[in-house]
Scaffold this motif. Structure first.
Motif, PDB file in Angstrom:
ATOM      1  N   ARG A 159       0.830  -1.201   0.000  1.00 35.83           N
ATOM      2  CA  ARG A 159       0.000   0.000   0.000  1.00 35.83           C
ATOM      3  C   ARG A 159       0.872   1.261   0.000  1.00 35.83           C
ATOM      4  O   ARG A 159       0.577   2.234  -0.702  1.00 35.83           O
ATOM      5  CB  ARG A 159      -0.931  -0.008   1.209  1.00 35.83           C
ATOM      6  CG  ARG A 159      -1.843   1.219   1.270  1.00 35.83           C
ATOM      7  CD  ARG A 159      -2.765   1.184   2.487  1.00 35.83           C
ATOM      8  NE  ARG A 159      -3.794   0.170   2.336  1.00 35.83           N
ATOM      9  CZ  ARG A 159      -3.879  -0.937   3.076  1.00 35.83           C
ATOM     10  NH1 ARG A 159      -2.979  -1.160   4.029  1.00 35.83           N
ATOM     11  NH2 ARG A 159      -4.844  -1.800   2.885  1.00 35.83           N
ATOM     12  N   GLU A 160       1.962   1.226   0.789  1.00 32.70           N
ATOM     13  CA  GLU A 160       2.862   2.386   0.829  1.00 32.70           C
ATOM     14  C   GLU A 160       3.514   2.622  -0.526  1.00 32.70           C
ATOM     15  O   GLU A 160       3.669   3.765  -0.971  1.00 32.70           O
ATOM     16  CB  GLU A 160       3.935   2.180   1.898  1.00 32.70           C
ATOM     17  CG  GLU A 160       3.423   2.187   3.320  1.00 32.70           C
ATOM     18  CD  GLU A 160       2.893   3.543   3.754  1.00 32.70           C
ATOM     19  OE1 GLU A 160       3.343   4.571   3.209  1.00 32.70           O
ATOM     20  OE2 GLU A 160       2.019   3.571   4.641  1.00 32.70           O
ATOM     21  N   ILE A 161       3.902   1.539  -1.180  1.00 27.91           N
ATOM     22  CA  ILE A 161       4.517   1.665  -2.511  1.00 27.91           C
ATOM     23  C   ILE A 161       3.503   2.251  -3.496  1.00 27.91           C
ATOM     24  O   ILE A 161       3.808   3.175  -4.271  1.00 27.91           O
ATOM     25  CB  ILE A 161       5.031   0.294  -3.002  1.00 27.91           C
ATOM     26  CG1 ILE A 161       6.155  -0.214  -2.084  1.00 27.91           C
ATOM     27  CG2 ILE A 161       5.520   0.388  -4.445  1.00 27.91           C
ATOM     28  CD1 ILE A 161       6.544  -1.662  -2.343  1.00 27.91           C
ATOM     29  N   ALA A 162       2.284   1.706  -3.451  1.00 31.87           N
ATOM     30  CA  ALA A 162       1.232   2.207  -4.354  1.00 31.87           C
ATOM     31  C   ALA A 162       0.933   3.675  -4.069  1.00 31.87           C
ATOM     32  O   ALA A 162       0.681   4.462  -4.997  1.00 31.87           O
ATOM     33  CB  ALA A 162      -0.026   1.354  -4.188  1.00 31.87           C
ATOM     34  N   GLN A 163       0.969   4.051  -2.796  1.00 34.26           N
ATOM     35  CA  GLN A 163       0.683   5.441  -2.449  1.00 34.26           C
ATOM     36  C   GLN A 163       1.732   6.382  -3.013  1.00 34.26           C
ATOM     37  O   GLN A 163       1.410   7.461  -3.533  1.00 34.26           O
ATOM     38  CB  GLN A 163       0.606   5.596  -0.936  1.00 34.26           C
ATOM     39  CG  GLN A 163       0.302   7.026  -0.489  1.00 34.26           C
ATOM     40  CD  GLN A 163      -0.060   7.102   0.977  1.00 34.26           C
ATOM     41  OE1 GLN A 163      -1.201   6.902   1.350  1.00 34.26           O
ATOM     42  NE2 GLN A 163       0.929   7.385   1.801  1.00 34.26           N
ATOM     43  N   SER A 164       3.015   6.010  -2.927  1.00 33.71           N
ATOM     44  CA  SER A 164       4.075   6.854  -3.484  1.00 33.71           C
ATOM     45  C   SER A 164       3.895   7.026  -4.989  1.00 33.71           C
ATOM     46  O   SER A 164       4.073   8.125  -5.531  1.00 33.71           O
ATOM     47  CB  SER A 164       5.448   6.249  -3.180  1.00 33.71           C
ATOM     48  OG  SER A 164       5.880   6.597  -1.893  1.00 33.71           O
TER      49      SER A 164
END
Length: 967
Positions: free
Chosen positions: A104-109
């Motif tokens: 999720r953090e990767i997708a958010q970036s």
């Protein structure tokens, strides 16, 4: 898109990453992917996972509109750190909720940069990453750690390697399992009960079920063919009279677990000519209450030695091996044979082998039996149908057995071992045919698309190819335990495999396991393969790709990727030469399944990117030039394919090979580092960050002077700007002296081991050097990488020396004295002169309890001479020198808890004691005082745990809370 700085360029929770990397290498991690097959110098999964995650996540400073000040940015970094700390734990490696949080953090970036709406649900996140996240490319995939972790983070992984063994291992980890996710097995047992086949199969469970089933079928078929080669041991009263506790009975037949052999040559004494056993040890078991050993009995009539087995509390006889090398004493006449004689006998084919003992399985454990003539005959009465006649490389650095006549791979095995390995290998294709037959008569979900695994198929033919691949890898893995270099470990009463180190060495006594039921057997290897893929989540994995490619010329078609890799370390490991040991068996098993990978007799070597002089007739310059040009070409290829919005990360663990360039011996350069850095710079890269990651266990022995590091230096690179300025030598040195001290303090506070400090300092030093298009020397020529490395090392020495200014006068005197005399005596006059320069007095230091002075001689007190009940609170003349030495003494004698109790008393002064340990290690390394250096290195390595105990804080495992509840 605007380039946004990534987290890895700014900060990382190094302590958590290092701790997880070390614990990952503990023996208990049996389900680690490395269990699948041997590969050398693998990077820990935890380190790879952390580096990839931090390379994909934007640093908070890149978003001032969201994090407008340092406080907000620090808070956000702390949140990301907590995710990384959980992400790298071995215990949560397959926690789906934790992985989803990272994804999720990767997708958010990515979505922030694209201006997209942030995906919320798990399926949406997986779909988003599949569509928009760049793939991760590792052009030197080796054992597959980096691509496997990319896949775990929800990214497409592209793995490349020139070596076919490395490619196959990585295929088995990232490419094959996702093809068959959620599919049931095809074996008949799975269809006997309808409920079993109709249940929902998760991940690679179905594939694992079939590997196990058909592995057992292959083992059972092997037993029909070669079981008679492995007879049971018939027990006699004489055999068991000394071993009543193990409960064997006379007349009973026990399964043999291993046969222990010793090599022999004829005694060089013309009056003797007995067969000399070249034994390095006669101990069979060193375990308490289970001690056993071999006793040699002179048989003068037969001109040789017989062996008996003894147990109990007696003393094992001394082995005939004399010192280091290949010197042995004849047990019959006492003549000592020199190494050259042993080599000549081996080269002439006159080295034999004699059975020394038999290891069998009783009802209460292992039992050791004397040799049996019938067993000796059976072991050598069969001729293998095929022999691997491929020559061993003539590489004295990594292949040590050639000098004793073992110059082809077939000579690494007994005849019986060759028969067994041939049988297993030949049965791989028979097993594949059985899988196809079973699939035809079962109601399985696989279609008959007619395509093989190699051609991209996902039907029944590809599935049979897949199971065959894992069985062949298991046979190859088993060969590591079934050869004449495998030795008996009397401490663990088990086998020590050939590749216990990164070389093919020579062994004098070896253990031959029973491949069907022995200490290590073929089912063990199959179960290791099963455990390695069972412990990896494939439910949502994007299919990975593993390709055989030459990184120096073949990356252009793999564009727009995040590149992270672990390249060869100059001349450290001869991967191709060593991997041929496995290649020969994989080729025999899989040449029809993977024809392109195994089209040649041995693995490719001409293009292999290592600086191996033996391939250039011993010419070091030609080897270095080959490596240099290959690396430059590789970095140019990486420049072509890398996604410019992300960094390029490079693991490097080559220890500097120091070369003196000045008379004082202080200015050094490193061939391995210089070559790698020169290639980076020529390709237009700039170093923007360096992270020392301690990837080995703390108990690892330290061998000064060898090219072995406990720390990998992760270099974070990006392309140099087109308008990068030039600078002068003077300005470069000035900038270096301004920036390197702060970087070194950060490294020390990050607890970089002293043994690795010089390597780690190269990073921040080269970050200064590479930011300029050129650094101009006084004569107008551009500064070389070697010259820059010399200046970086000089500055490191100066910074460590300048740190002495924070120490008390007595400690400054002790450091200066130590640098000149170590712990040995020196003249009183020199000590007195030095004391005046340091504003102290010899008599005061004697009174302080750090110095001995008498009879015109002076020396520092050794640690075992220090005051036993020393208390810093009551010491009227306290010194940092004392604090450091007492901490080391407490650690050595009573462990971390005792050192922690002393550190608690020292308080903030403890940090100065640790700083002194760095300085003293630096001196020891230059002086080649290995044993003394080990003491200072050990203190720093243990510092996090000592500090934790001193503060009374719980360990990470105790304090951990589950941040990632299932969603």
């Amino acid at each position: 898109m605007t380039y946004r700085k990534k987290l890895i360029e700014v900060a990382l929770p190094l302590e958590a990453i290092n701790r997880s990397s070390r614990s990952e290498k503990s023996p208990f991690t049996r389900s680690h992917p490395r269990a699948l097959h041997v590969w050398w110098a693998r990077r820990p999964l935890a380190a790879c996972r952390a580096v990839l995650f931090a390379s994909l996540i934007d640093d908070p400073s890149s978003w001032p509109e969201l994090f407008p000040n340092e406080e907000a940015q620090d808070l956000e970094r702390e949140r990301l750190f907590r995710i990384i700390e959980e992400l790298v734990r071995w215990e949560s490696i397959n926690n789906k909720a934790m992985l989803l949080t990272a994804q999720r953090e990767i997708a958010q970036s990515i979505s922030r940069s694209r201006g997209d709406d942030m995906p919320k649900e798990a399926d949406a996140i997986h779909k988003y990453l599949k569509e928009y996240a760049p793939p991760v490319l590792d052009p030197f995939c080796g054992g597959g750690s980096i691509p496997l972790e990319a896949q775990r983070l929800g990214l497409k992984a592209i793995a490349g390697d020139l070596n076919p063994v490395a490619v196959l291992i990585t295929k088995a980890l990232i490419e094959i399992p996702p093809k068959f996710v959620g599919k049931p097995p095809v074996n008949p047992d799975a269809y006997k009960e309808k409920g079993l086949i109709e249940r929902e199969w998760q991940g690679a469970e179905g594939l694992v079920e079939d590997i196990c089933y058909y592995g057992k079928w292959m083992r059972d078929e092997s037993e029909k063919l070669i079981g008679h080669l492995y007879p049971k041991a018939k027990i006699t009263e004489e055999m068991i009279k000394d071993q009543p506790d193990l409960k064997p009975h006379a007349g009973e037949e026990l399964t043999v677990m291993a046969w222990l052999w010793v090599r022999t040559v004829e005694c060089p004494n013309p009056a003797c000519r007995a067969r000399m056993p070249l034994a390095s040890s006669f101990v069979l078991s060193g375990k308490k209450n289970k001690r056993a050993w071999v006793e040699p009995i002179i048989n003068a009539g037969r001109r040789g030695v017989n062996f008996l087995v003894r147990t109990g509390d007696g003393t094992p006889p001394e082995a005939p091996k004399v010192g280091r090398g290949a010197k042995f004493r004849c047990l019959v006449c006492g003549e000592t044979s020199e190494s050259q004689y042993i080599k000549d006998e081996g080269t002439a084919g006159r080295m034999g082998a004699q059975l020394m003992a038999i290891v069998a399985k009783s009802r209460k454990g292992l039992i050791y039996l004397p040799p049996d003539d019938e067993h000796s005959k059976i072991a050598s009465n069969y001729v293998p149908s095929w022999r691997p006649e491929v020559p061993l490389a003539d590489d004295p650095r990594n292949i040590w057995c050639r000098g004793y006549g073992i110059n082809t791979f077939e000579k690494l095995f007994t005849l019986r071992q060759l028969v067994a390995l041939n049988t297993f290998s030949d049965l791989v294709m028979a097993t594949r045919e059985k899988i196809l037959e079973d699939a035809r008569i079962s109601d399985n979900p696989y279609d008959y698309d007619g395509r093989t695994l190699d051609s991209g198929g996902t039907g029944v033919i590809a599935y049979a190819d897949a199971v065959a691949t894992y069985l062949a890898l298991s046979i190859s893995r088993f060969a590591d335990f079934s050869n004449t270099i495998t030795s008996w470990d009397s401490g663990n009463t088990n086998l020590r495999q050939l590749f216990s180190r990164q070389a093919i060495q020579m062994s004098w006594d070896y253990a031959e396991t029973n491949p069907l039921h022995g200490v290590v057997n073929i089912m063990d290897a199959i179960n290791w393969a099963i455990s390695s893929i069972s412990n990896t989540i494939y439910d949502d994995a994007i299919e990975g790709t593993a390709l055989q490619i030459d990184a120096s010329s073949s990356l252009a078609s793999l564009g727009n990727a995040i590149v992270s890799t672990d390249p060869p370390y100059y001349d450290n490991i001869s991967y191709a030469d060593l991997s041929d040991f496995f290649y020969i068996w994989l080729r025999r098993s899989l040449s029809q399944v993977h024809p392109d990978l195994f089209s040649t007799l041995a693995s490719p070597k001409k293009q292999e990117l290592i600086a191996s002089p033996y391939r250039f007739n011993g010419n070091n310059d030609m080897a270095e030039n080959f490596f240099q040009k290959g690396l430059e070409s590789t970095f140019h290829q990486i420049r072509l394919v890398m996604n410019r919005e992300y960094t390029f990360t490079l693991f490097y663990a080559f220890k500097q090979r120091e070369q003196k360039t000045h008379v004082d011996g202080k200015a050094m350069a490193s061939t391995g580092w210089e070559t790698m850095l020169r290639g980076l710079i020529e390709a237009g890269f700039v170093v923007v960050g360096t992270w020392p990651m301690r990837t080995e266990q703390q108990q690892r022995s330290i061998a000064m002077g060898t090219n072995a590091l406990a720390t990998s230096i992760v270099l974070v690179c990006r392309l140099r700007q087109e308008d990068a300025p030039m600078t002068t030598r003077r300005d470069f040195i000035s900038t270096l002296k301004n920036e390197l001290p702060k970087a070194l303090v950060n490294l020390q506070h990050g607890n970089i081991a002293p043994v690795d400090l010089a390597q780690a300092s190269i990073g921040p030093g080269m970050a200064v050097f590479t930011r300029y298009s050129k650094v101009m020397e006084a004569d107008g020529s551009p500064m070389t990488v070697r010259a820059a490395l010399v200046l970086i090392n000089q500055t490191l020495d100066e910074v460590l020396a300048e740190q002495e200014g924070e120490f008390d006068a007595d400690t400054r005197w002790a450091v200066a004295w130590f640098e000149q005399f170590g712990m040995e005596e020196g003249p009183f006059g020199v000590a007195e002169t030095l004391s005046k320069a340091k504003d102290t007095a010899v008599s005061g230091m004697v009174e302080a309890g750090i110095l001995y002075a008498r009879g015109g001689k002076v020396r520092l007190l050794k640690r075992d001479e220090l005051q036993d009940d020393w208390d810093p609170a009551t010491d009227s003349r306290f010194t940092i020198w004392e604090a450091t030495q007492h901490l080391i003494r407490a650690l050595d004698q009573n462990g971390e808890q005792a050192a922690a109790e002393l550190l608690r008393k020292l308080g903030a002064v403890g940090e100065s004691a640790r700083d002194l340990a760095y300085r003293l290690y630096n001196i020891c390394e230059r002086k080649k005082w290995a044993q003394e250096a080990l003491a200072y290195n050990s203190l720093v390595i243990a510092w996090p745990e000592i500090s934790r105990l001193a503060q009374g804080t719980p360990g990470r495992a105790e304090a951990q809370t589950d941040m990632f509840e299932s969603e």
